[in-house]
Motif scaffolding. Structure first.
Motif, PDB file in Angstrom:
ATOM      1  N   THR A 197       0.867  -1.152   0.172  1.00 15.17           N
ATOM      2  CA  THR A 197       0.125  -0.001  -0.081  1.00 15.17           C
ATOM      3  C   THR A 197       0.963   1.317  -0.159  1.00 15.17           C
ATOM      4  OG1 THR A 197      -0.224  -0.331   2.400  1.00 15.17           O
ATOM      5  CG2 THR A 197      -2.138  -0.941   1.134  1.00 15.17           C
ATOM      6  N   HIS A 198       1.882   1.144   0.876  1.00 17.26           N
ATOM      7  CA  HIS A 198       2.773   2.555   0.647  1.00 17.26           C
ATOM      8  C   HIS A 198       3.429   2.605  -0.887  1.00 17.26           C
ATOM      9  CE1 HIS A 198       2.748   2.850   5.114  1.00 17.26           C
ATOM     10  NE2 HIS A 198       2.547   3.972   4.816  1.00 17.26           N
ATOM     11  N   SER A 199       3.485   1.302  -1.669  1.00 18.10           N
ATOM     12  CA  SER A 199       4.111   1.389  -2.789  1.00 18.10           C
ATOM     13  C   SER A 199       3.205   2.114  -3.921  1.00 18.10           C
ATOM     14  CB  SER A 199       4.526  -0.044  -3.055  1.00 18.10           C
ATOM     15  OG  SER A 199       5.731  -0.504  -2.396  1.00 18.10           O
ATOM     16  N   VAL A 200       2.004   2.306  -3.490  1.00 12.64           N
ATOM     17  CA  VAL A 200       0.982   2.989  -4.534  1.00 12.64           C
ATOM     18  C   VAL A 200       0.939   4.421  -3.982  1.00 12.64           C
ATOM     19  CG1 VAL A 200       0.347   0.953  -5.365  1.00 12.64           C
ATOM     20  CG2 VAL A 200      -0.802   2.067  -3.437  1.00 12.64           C
ATOM     21  N   GLY A 212      -2.723   8.583  -3.456  1.00 10.22           N
ATOM     22  CA  GLY A 212      -2.321   7.320  -3.914  1.00 10.22           C
ATOM     23  C   GLY A 212      -3.398   6.792  -4.453  1.00 10.22           C
ATOM     24  N   ASN A 213      -3.070   5.404  -5.160  1.00 17.40           N
ATOM     25  CA  ASN A 213      -4.139   4.739  -5.957  1.00 17.40           C
ATOM     26  C   ASN A 213      -4.184   3.303  -5.206  1.00 17.40           C
ATOM     27  OD1 ASN A 213      -5.965   3.413  -7.640  1.00 17.40           O
ATOM     28  ND2 ASN A 213      -5.083   4.708  -9.281  1.00 17.40           N
ATOM     29  N   ARG A 214      -5.133   2.954  -4.607  1.00 16.04           N
ATOM     30  CA  ARG A 214      -5.316   1.438  -3.986  1.00 16.04           C
ATOM     31  C   ARG A 214      -5.374   0.626  -4.956  1.00 16.04           C
ATOM     32  NH1 ARG A 214      -9.807   4.077  -1.825  1.00 16.04           N
ATOM     33  NH2 ARG A 214      -8.582   4.299   0.066  1.00 16.04           N
ATOM     34  N   ASP A 215      -6.105   0.936  -6.047  1.00 14.96           N
ATOM     35  CA  ASP A 215      -6.344  -0.056  -7.311  1.00 14.96           C
ATOM     36  C   ASP A 215      -5.135  -0.755  -7.614  1.00 14.96           C
ATOM     37  OD1 ASP A 215      -9.090   0.291  -6.899  1.00 14.96           O
ATOM     38  OD2 ASP A 215      -8.767   1.895  -8.674  1.00 14.96           O
ATOM     39  N   PHE A 216      -3.874  -0.217  -7.657  1.00 18.30           N
ATOM     40  CA  PHE A 216      -2.466  -0.780  -7.865  1.00 18.30           C
ATOM     41  C   PHE A 216      -2.098  -1.799  -7.020  1.00 18.30           C
ATOM     42  CE2 PHE A 216      -2.016   3.529 -10.304  1.00 18.30           C
ATOM     43  CZ  PHE A 216      -2.856   3.045 -11.482  1.00 18.30           C
ATOM     44  N   ALA A 217      -2.411  -1.536  -5.795  1.00 20.19           N
ATOM     45  CA  ALA A 217      -1.753  -2.458  -4.673  1.00 20.19           C
ATOM     46  C   ALA A 217      -1.938  -3.871  -4.730  1.00 20.19           C
ATOM     47  CB  ALA A 217      -2.507  -2.081  -3.447  1.00 20.19           C
ATOM     48  N   ALA A 247      -5.388   7.988   3.306  1.00 22.18           N
ATOM     49  CA  ALA A 247      -6.841   7.444   2.860  1.00 22.18           C
ATOM     50  C   ALA A 247      -6.723   6.947   1.477  1.00 22.18           C
ATOM     51  CB  ALA A 247      -7.712   8.739   3.126  1.00 22.18           C
ATOM     52  N   ASP A 248      -6.067   7.237   0.623  1.00 23.82           N
ATOM     53  CA  ASP A 248      -6.178   6.905  -0.664  1.00 23.82           C
ATOM     54  C   ASP A 248      -5.701   5.464  -1.066  1.00 23.82           C
ATOM     55  OD1 ASP A 248      -7.404   9.460  -1.119  1.00 23.82           O
ATOM     56  OD2 ASP A 248      -5.540  10.158  -2.444  1.00 23.82           O
TER      57      ASP A 248
END
Length: 283
Positions: A197-200, A212-217, A247-248
């Motif tokens: 999650t931190h990677s996105v 951020g974009n959780r869809d990429f996690a 949050a993202d």
């Protein structure tokens, strides 16, 4: 690679089980932490995952000085202790200052060194001196091989080390995950965790706070498990848009089970393939 089971006999980290470090990014309340811990404990028990509850008592590296930072050291540790005793899970939390390490170690099983602080000698040494596991997150500005220097600061005191990949800064708020970094980190000789999650995260993406974009996690997590890692780090929240931090990119608690089910399958497949390659003399 060094066997997890020989490094962490007290915490039952094992090569034949996926490890998960997960929970709300920051401690907002006992109720939120408890909801996440209870759900993840049930899921990970069912999937035979080695689960460590994660949440930060203080987010000391916020984009803005006005951002909420969490429950604070005293209240935060009280909440983490209650989570540990109620749900019988080990705890991982961040330390930002050397003086925090000793009191945090009275509660936490894993002391996490934030990425921006992974070269701070005094902090690394203080964390190692507690005899707890030290999870060193690779700084966004560091190459994989640079982590050897951080490891060398810890090993005179302890060999209980985890190395976490969380993406590299590319220069325009965008983090990039180089999958070869995971291979290079494993060559250092300690278990490698992929922070999905931190990677996105998009640092400073909203100006005063990160986006951020959780869809990429999930796609990145699948790729990392296929390459071969020992564990996954993930921020998980009952209602990510309302979270005080990240949050993202935090994952929805009610959507996490199929993600973890896939993670276990990929971990097991990779482990089996590695064993076959070793038997054939190809690895």
């Amino acid at each position: 690679m060094t066997k997890i089971s020989t490094i962490f006999p007290d915490y039952q980290f094992r090569d034949d089980r996926l490890t998960l470090l997960a929970g709300p990014c920051a401690i907002e309340s006992y109720e939120t932490c408890a909801q996440v811990a209870e759900t993840l404990k049930e899921i990970t028990d069912d999937l035979n995952i080695n689960y460590v509850f994660k949440s930060s008592f203080d987010k000391g590296n916020r984009s803005s000085g006005d951002s909420k930072r969490g429950a604070g050291l005293e209240n935060g540790l009280a909440i983490l202790r209650r989570i540990k005793e109620t749900y019988h899970v080990p705890i991982v939390t961040d330390v930002h200052e050397s003086y925090q390490c000793a009191p945090v170690a009275e509660v936490a099983d894993v002391l996490q060194i934030p990425a921006f602080l992974s070269r701070q000698t005094d902090l690394l040494v203080a964390a190692a001196a507690t005899s707890r596991v030290v999870n060193i997150k690779k700084a966004q500005f560091m190459a994989p091989g640079d982590m050897q220097g951080a490891v060398d600061k810890v090993t005179p005191f302890s060999n209980k080390i985890l190395l976490t990949e969380r993406g590299t800064m590319f220069g325009y708020h965008q983090l990039v995950v180089d999958m070869t970094s995971l291979i290079q980190l494993r060559e250092i000789g300690f278990p490698v965790i992929f922070d999905a999650t931190h990677s996105v995260q998009v640092p400073g993406g909203h100006g005063s706070h990160s986006g951020g974009n959780r869809d990429f996690a999930f796609p990145l997590m699948r790729a990392a498990l296929t390459i071969g890692v020992d564990g996954i780090f993930a921020e998980v929240h009952p209602d990510p848009p309302s979270a005080i931090s990240d949050a993202d990119n935090q994952l929805y608690l009610n959507k996490i089970k199929p993600i973890l089910t896939t993670a276990v399958k990929l971990f097991d497949e990779n482990r089996q393939q590695k064993e076959e390659l070793v038997q054939d003399g190809l690895l």
